[in-house]
Design a protein around this motif. Structure first.
Motif, short mmCIF file in Angstrom:
data_model
loop_
_atom_site.label_atom_id
_atom_site.label_comp_id
_atom_site.label_asym_id
_atom_site.label_seq_id
_atom_site.Cartn_x
_atom_site.Cartn_y
_atom_site.Cartn_z
N THR A 256 7.94 -7.51 5.80
CA THR A 256 7.98 -6.05 5.76
C THR A 256 8.72 -5.57 4.52
OG1 THR A 256 7.92 -5.89 8.18
CG2 THR A 256 8.79 -3.99 6.98
N SER B 215 -0.04 -7.52 5.55
CA SER B 215 -0.32 -6.93 6.86
C SER B 215 -1.03 -7.92 7.76
CB SER B 215 -1.16 -5.66 6.69
OG SER B 215 -0.43 -4.65 6.02
N ARG C 73 0.31 -9.60 11.38
CA ARG C 73 -0.49 -9.62 12.62
C ARG C 73 -0.66 -11.04 13.13
NH1 ARG C 73 -3.75 -6.06 9.29
NH2 ARG C 73 -3.13 -3.90 9.71
N GLU D 125 4.36 -5.10 13.95
CA GLU D 125 2.92 -4.92 13.80
C GLU D 125 2.60 -3.44 13.59
OE1 GLU D 125 -1.23 -6.42 15.87
OE2 GLU D 125 0.47 -5.90 17.16
N ALA E 277 3.22 -2.67 10.00
CA ALA E 277 2.13 -3.20 9.18
C ALA E 277 0.90 -2.30 9.26
CB ALA E 277 1.78 -4.61 9.62
N ASN E 278 0.59 -1.83 10.46
CA ASN E 278 -0.56 -0.95 10.63
C ASN E 278 -0.34 0.39 9.93
OD1 ASN E 278 -1.92 -2.85 12.19
ND2 ASN E 278 -1.18 -2.04 14.12
N SER F 104 -0.80 -0.17 6.21
CA SER F 104 -2.24 -0.32 5.93
C SER F 104 -2.93 1.04 5.91
CB SER F 104 -2.89 -1.23 6.98
OG SER F 104 -2.41 -2.54 6.89
#
Length: 218
Positions: free
Chosen positions: A128, A149, A153, A204, A207-208, A211
């Motif tokens: 991250t 990312s 996941r 997660e 990350a989303n 993205s």
């Protein structure tokens, strides 16, 4: 007059500095969480570190939210800045909740899968931080950000398997102990696994969120 107004407002780059500082608290918090799962005499001090880094993250969150309101120019959409900051903060908030459960029930020893989950949480935190560092030039770094990312996941999926296996092992151990077993150990163990898995879920989410920002900006 406009130039003077912009000069006294927070600079666009300050947001990225704050994101980086926030991500650093996630690494510090995750490492403290990992140290906590080593058990024994280290638990209390490591738990206190988690709390301290969570407070640092809260302070950074407040700075970001204030800067969003005061800034004339932001690096990307204000709602995305707020959502990313909230996602980062949620991750370390969940670490604090995990440490709280450990302290509340005076846990001093941890299952192997708990330690493994804490290890992958540290890895997710470091990834991250790498992703956040690439945001100032996200167009040039879009591919790398996508790779990071995906890796987060993948780690989350690994964590899912550890979570499932850990709960199963607790159940089998409880059943093997029969009526004289320790039901509280099972209940507390399940609670700790649940909180560790939620920490990984929050990474997660980060990350989303990253993205989504990249897709909008590139």
């Amino acid at each position: 007059m406009l130039g003077l107004f912009k000069a006294v407002m927070p600079k666009e780059d300050s947001f990225f500095d704050l994101f980086s500082a926030h991500a650093r608290t996630l690494i510090d918090g995750a490492e403290a969480l990992r140290d906590m799962t080593e058990g024994g005499d280290a638990v209390e001090a490591a738990s206190a570190r988690v709390y301290r880094h969570e407070e640092e993250a809260d302070d950074i969150t407040r700075q970001v939210m204030l800067a969003v309101r005061r800034s004339f120019i932001t690096p990307f959409d204000r709602s995305d800045i707020q959502d990313l900051t909230t996602s980062l903060d949620d991750a370390i908030d969940q670490m604090r909740k995990t440490a709280k459960v450990v302290s509340l029930f005076e846990v001093k020893s941890f299952e192997p899968q708990m330690k493994e989950m804490a290890g992958v949480i540290v890895e997710a935190a470091k990834l991250t931080e790498q992703a956040v560092a690439l945001l100032p030039k996200m167009r040039q770094n879009a591919h790398k950000l996508g790779e990071i990312s995906v890796r987060i996941r993948e780690i989350e999926e690994q964590s899912d398997h550890m979570y499932d296996q850990g709960r199963k092992d607790l159940f089998l151990a409880s059943r093997a102990n029969g009526p004289g077993g320790d039901p509280m150990a099972f209940i507390v163990g399940i609670d700790i696994y649940s909180h560790l898995e939620k920490v990984m879920d929050r990474f997660e989410d980060v990350a989303n969120r990253i993205s989504g920002i990249v897709v909008e900006q590139v």
